[in-house]
Write an enzyme that holds these catalytic residues in place. Sequence first.
Site, PDB file in Angstrom:
ATOM      1  N   ASP A  71       0.630  -1.122  -0.103  1.00 24.62           N
ATOM      2  CA  ASP A  71       0.054   0.159  -0.176  1.00 24.62           C
ATOM      3  C   ASP A  71       1.090   1.428  -0.006  1.00 24.62           C
ATOM      4  O   ASP A  71       0.308   2.602  -0.181  1.00 24.62           O
ATOM      5  CB  ASP A  71      -1.248  -0.059   0.958  1.00 24.62           C
ATOM      6  CG  ASP A  71      -0.315  -0.637   2.468  1.00 24.62           C
ATOM      7  OD1 ASP A  71       1.269   0.154   2.757  1.00 24.62           O
ATOM      8  OD2 ASP A  71      -0.892   0.005   3.678  1.00 24.62           O
ATOM      9  N   SER A  72       1.873   0.671  -0.054  1.00 25.22           N
ATOM     10  CA  SER A  72       3.613   2.145  -0.140  1.00 25.22           C
ATOM     11  C   SER A  72       2.276   2.703  -1.300  1.00 25.22           C
ATOM     12  O   SER A  72       3.393   4.133  -1.739  1.00 25.22           O
ATOM     13  CB  SER A  72       4.346   1.516  -0.187  1.00 25.22           C
ATOM     14  OG  SER A  72       4.557   0.578  -0.847  1.00 25.22           O
ATOM     15  N   ASP A 102      -0.775  -6.283   0.198  1.00 24.42           N
ATOM     16  CA  ASP A 102      -1.206  -5.670   0.861  1.00 24.42           C
ATOM     17  C   ASP A 102      -2.866  -5.379   1.141  1.00 24.42           C
ATOM     18  O   ASP A 102      -3.344  -4.494   0.325  1.00 24.42           O
ATOM     19  CB  ASP A 102      -0.357  -4.442   1.152  1.00 24.42           C
ATOM     20  CG  ASP A 102       0.564  -3.888   1.969  1.00 24.42           C
ATOM     21  OD1 ASP A 102       0.291  -5.337   2.670  1.00 24.42           O
ATOM     22  OD2 ASP A 102       1.413  -3.090   2.368  1.00 24.42           O
ATOM     23  N   LYS A 158      -1.009  -9.325   3.122  1.00 22.14           N
ATOM     24  CA  LYS A 158      -0.018  -8.483   4.391  1.00 22.14           C
ATOM     25  C   LYS A 158      -0.771  -7.557   4.928  1.00 22.14           C
ATOM     26  O   LYS A 158      -2.051  -7.018   4.480  1.00 22.14           O
ATOM     27  CB  LYS A 158       0.823  -8.438   3.677  1.00 22.14           C
ATOM     28  CG  LYS A 158       1.295  -7.622   5.275  1.00 22.14           C
ATOM     29  CD  LYS A 158       3.460  -6.886   3.964  1.00 22.14           C
ATOM     30  CE  LYS A 158       3.002  -5.885   3.551  1.00 22.14           C
ATOM     31  NZ  LYS A 158       2.633  -4.964   4.555  1.00 22.14           N
ATOM     32  N   GLU A 176      -1.399  -5.142   8.821  1.00 18.05           N
ATOM     33  CA  GLU A 176      -0.434  -4.947   9.881  1.00 18.05           C
ATOM     34  C   GLU A 176      -1.233  -4.727  11.108  1.00 18.05           C
ATOM     35  O   GLU A 176      -1.833  -4.606  11.472  1.00 18.05           O
ATOM     36  CB  GLU A 176       0.015  -3.209   9.248  1.00 18.05           C
ATOM     37  CG  GLU A 176       0.113  -3.531   8.138  1.00 18.05           C
ATOM     38  CD  GLU A 176       0.973  -1.217   7.537  1.00 18.05           C
ATOM     39  OE1 GLU A 176       0.365  -0.715   9.063  1.00 18.05           O
ATOM     40  OE2 GLU A 176       1.435  -1.262   6.775  1.00 18.05           O
ATOM     41  N   GLU A 201       9.219  -4.471  10.948  1.00 13.58           N
ATOM     42  CA  GLU A 201       9.765  -3.075  10.311  1.00 13.58           C
ATOM     43  C   GLU A 201       9.908  -2.236  10.680  1.00 13.58           C
ATOM     44  O   GLU A 201       9.457  -1.969  11.701  1.00 13.58           O
ATOM     45  CB  GLU A 201       8.831  -2.601   8.796  1.00 13.58           C
ATOM     46  CG  GLU A 201       9.476  -1.026   8.317  1.00 13.58           C
ATOM     47  CD  GLU A 201       7.898  -0.236   7.839  1.00 13.58           C
ATOM     48  OE1 GLU A 201       7.155  -0.832   7.349  1.00 13.58           O
ATOM     49  OE2 GLU A 201       8.450   1.117   6.887  1.00 13.58           O
TER      50      GLU A 201
HETATM   51  O1  KIV Z   1       3.502  -0.933   1.914  1.00 17.93           O
HETATM   52  C1  KIV Z   1       4.967  -1.770   1.748  1.00 17.93           C
HETATM   53  O2  KIV Z   1       5.808  -1.498   0.964  1.00 17.93           O
HETATM   54  C2  KIV Z   1       5.069  -2.538   2.604  1.00 17.93           C
HETATM   55  C3  KIV Z   1       6.628  -2.563   2.884  1.00 17.93           C
HETATM   56  C4  KIV Z   1       7.312  -1.261   3.673  1.00 17.93           C
HETATM   57  C5  KIV Z   1       7.460  -3.811   3.259  1.00 17.93           C
HETATM   58  O3  KIV Z   1       4.750  -2.423   3.323  1.00 17.93           O
END
Ligand code: KIV
Length: 275
Positions: free
Chosen positions: A44-45, A83, A113, A115, A182
């Site tokens: 989600d970056s 994500d 993924k 968090e 992280e």
């Molecule tokens: O969203 C992302 O790119 C991430 C990485 C920083 C692990 O979660």
Amino acid sequence: MAVTVTTLMKMKEEKNRITMLTAYDYSTAKIMDEVGIDMILVGDSLGMVMLGYDDTLSVTMEDMIHHTKAVTRGAKNALVVADMPFMSYQTSVYDAMVNAGRLMKEGRAGAVKLEGGVGVAPQIKAIVDAGIPVVAHIGLTPQSVNAFGGFKVQGKDEIAAKRLIEDALAVQEAGACAVVLECVPAKLAKIVTDKLVIPTIGIGAGADCDGQVLVYQDMLGTFSGFKPKFVKEFASVGELMREGFGAYIKECKEGTFPGPEHTFAISDDVIEKLY
Ligand code: KIV
């Protein structure tokens, strides 16, 4: 050979380090896949490096599905992890399952993924029970940036370090197939890595993790925003892009591009008839 969750466990056992990078589009995913990356994270970056937001909070399920579809079309062997965006799983176990299902059905991801540690263990368990592999993410979890008061290293004092270990054990117990660590001190990341049977994938967590992940714009130098300490620029692609775009502008302005080799011919007989 396609990478699966079984491959990841085997790689940990054999001390074969896992490589992971983010990607958000077909062409980039295809190149990464061709050079042998093990895992691709549709992070989600993308909210920051693709869409220009200041954080990841505004990213939607639609954004994630759109980019995951593109990446999965490009990646033939790498395990694609999508994500789960902010508020797509924190709200309830039900929401978590529905949204994880969408990333698999519509995005064709190989895993999702999310968090958090102890607090999201019920969501992880339910998603895993539904047959969807989950990668957990603890330490600095960017969706909680407001609660942390900024992008800060986590687990530095005894209480925080013990909490991080509890989180790691909780996500493993809930069925996660791997965990991203992280912005965690390297020695703490090593303790977590040694305690877990599932692989740890570090970002700003030192070399003793079972694998590493970076945001690809950071490691290629194409993102001009904040550069965290843990980022290494492996190639100056940003500079090459500036050079290339600059040369294009110059040649278009001068009229030297397109040259004869870039144009299509027509017979002079036809041209004469047009006057
Ligand atoms: O969203 C992302 O790119 C991430 C990485 C920083 C692990 O979660």
